[in-house]
Structure formats: C-alpha cells, structure tokens
Design an enzyme around this catalytic site. Structure first.
Site, PDB file in Angstrom:
ATOM      1  N   GLU A 165    -136.693   0.594 -58.763  1.00 54.46           N
ATOM      2  CA  GLU A 165    -137.387  -0.543 -58.161  1.00 54.46           C
ATOM      3  C   GLU A 165    -137.042  -1.829 -58.908  1.00 54.46           C
ATOM      4  OE1 GLU A 165    -141.506   1.217 -56.259  1.00 54.46           O
ATOM      5  OE2 GLU A 165    -141.411   0.977 -58.427  1.00 54.46           O
ATOM      6  N   GLY A 214    -144.038   3.595 -52.299  1.00 52.78           N
ATOM      7  CA  GLY A 214    -145.488   3.641 -52.416  1.00 52.78           C
ATOM      8  C   GLY A 214    -146.184   3.478 -51.083  1.00 52.78           C
ATOM      9  N   LYS A 224    -145.962  -1.928 -62.352  1.00 52.81           N
ATOM     10  CA  LYS A 224    -145.567  -1.002 -61.306  1.00 52.81           C
ATOM     11  C   LYS A 224    -145.247   0.347 -61.940  1.00 52.81           C
ATOM     12  CE  LYS A 224    -142.596  -2.205 -58.273  1.00 52.81           C
ATOM     13  NZ  LYS A 224    -143.401  -1.421 -57.301  1.00 52.81           N
ATOM     14  N   GLY A 257    -145.843   5.323 -58.769  1.00 53.57           N
ATOM     15  CA  GLY A 257    -145.076   6.321 -58.037  1.00 53.57           C
ATOM     16  C   GLY A 257    -143.871   6.840 -58.793  1.00 53.57           C
TER      17      GLY A 257
END
Length: 226
Positions: free
Chosen positions: A106, A30, A97, A100
């Site tokens: 992640e 990101g 999150k 992206g």
C-alpha cells in the site's frame, strides 16, 4: 457497525468521482476500499469508464478482476490516483494503516501515485496518532530481535495471530506483523523513519506526509480534508 459501514460506503462512492477516464488507479485494501473497487467496477461495466487498477493485495486483485477492472502493475504503468483506507488520520493527514497487513505494498503504491486519496468513516479521524497499535512488517528471522527493540522503545508488542490458521499472520510478502502499541505518537514522520531503520523491518504502518485528500463519511455528511 452498520452505521459505520454506511459512512464508509459514502466516502468510497465520493472517491470514485475523482477518477477520470484513462486513469491508472491504485487499489487499496480493506473494507472501505472494497466499496470503492465495487463501485469503480460498476462504472466500468455500466458506464464505459476505462481504467486500469494496480492492486495492493491479493484481496484487491481478486476483487478488481471480479468487478471487471483491468489489473496492471507498477512495472507496467505509473499510478495517476491511489485510493486507500486508513485506521487513523490526524489533522495533518498523517495516517496509521496496516490493519489488513497489506501496508508495505500500500505504501509503495500510494506514495508513487500522482494523487493519493484516503477514504474513511468519522471514527478514524483523530487528533493525534497512536490509539491504534502500529503494524510493523518484519522478516520472520528478525521477529524476536525487532520485538525486543520495539519494547526497548517503550511499545507493548504482540505478534499478530491469524484467524484462518494456527500461528502468526503471514503477509502477501511472506513476512510477519508485529503490532506495537506506543501510545500517542508526537512526531509521525520521525517515528516512521526510525522504525524503518531497524534491521529486519520491512515497513511500518505510519504514512506521514503523502496523503493529498481525505474523504470522510460522517453523520453530518461528507467531510473533505486537504
């Protein structure tokens, strides 16, 4: 927009100070993490800092290589410190999150790290999660049934479209992303588990209880949350 970019950079530069010589670093994905990777690379090149990076996306992998950071993987090394951005952060350091579309890897990297640091600008600090639509990665064959299930749970759901090609966003894992707007999420941990129990869901964008530190760039300076 320029103000927020400067605040992101402020947080990212501070996070590099948490990295020690010899660390294996989880490299998030990101715009905020972009600044972190660039500064980490500068210190590698100019100051002789010795680190290796575990990227969470192709974007981060390419940027790390361009910046002079040695790239490795979870198959080869444990992660000492992971640094990543977030779309929302609540006072208990729960996160949303996935803006992206890289949240699956992640979460794997961030949760396996000995320490997980989140870097954001002040606009990402919220009292309760849920204003940002919750990304849910699904295998393509399960897209419709998962969408219907999420809608039955009260969400407004969209299949994320790609800006670079016709059709849906395809993740680095070859999957689709559903953006599910639930509104306020009262119990992030319970919601995270409930969503991941839906057949066809690979991972969702709630990161509950894994962040150790949040570094936020604000108009009044850096804010550190633990």
């Amino acid at each position: 927009m320029e103000v927020f970019m400067n605040l992101k950079k402020m947080a990212a530069l501070r996070a590099v100070d948490e990295i020690d010589d010899g660390d294996v670093v989880g490299l998030g994905t990101g715009s905020t993490t972009h600044y972190f990777i660039e500064e980490l690379g500068r210190r590698v090149r100019e100051e002789g800092l010795e680190v290796m990076g575990v990227p969470t996306s192709y974007q981060s992998m390419f940027l790390a290589a361009e910046s002079g950071i040695k790239v490795t993987s979870l198959a080869e090394h444990d992660v000492d410190v992971a640094v990543d951005g977030a779309d929302e952060v609540d006072p208990d350091l729960n996160l949303i999150k996935g803006g992206g579309a890289a949240h699956t890897l992640e979460k794997i990297v961030d949760s396996s790290a000995a320490s997980f640091i989140v870097i954001v600008d002040e606009s990402k600090l919220v009292e309760r999660l849920g204003a940002f639509p919750l990304p849910v990665e699904v295998i393509p064959a399960a897209c419709r049934p998962v969408k219907l299930k999420l809608e039955s749970m009260g969400a407004s759901v969209n299949i994320r479209s790609s800006e670079g090609k016709d059709g849906p966003v395809v993740t680095d894992n070859g999957n689709f992303v559903l953006d599910a707007a639930f509104g306020v999420i009262d119990d992030p941990g319970a919601m995270e588990s409930r969503l991941n129990n839906i057949p066809g869901v690979v991972e969702n964008g709630i990161f509950a209880g894994i962040a150790d530190m949040v570094i936020a760039g604000t108009s009044e300076g850096l804010k550190i949350l633990r």
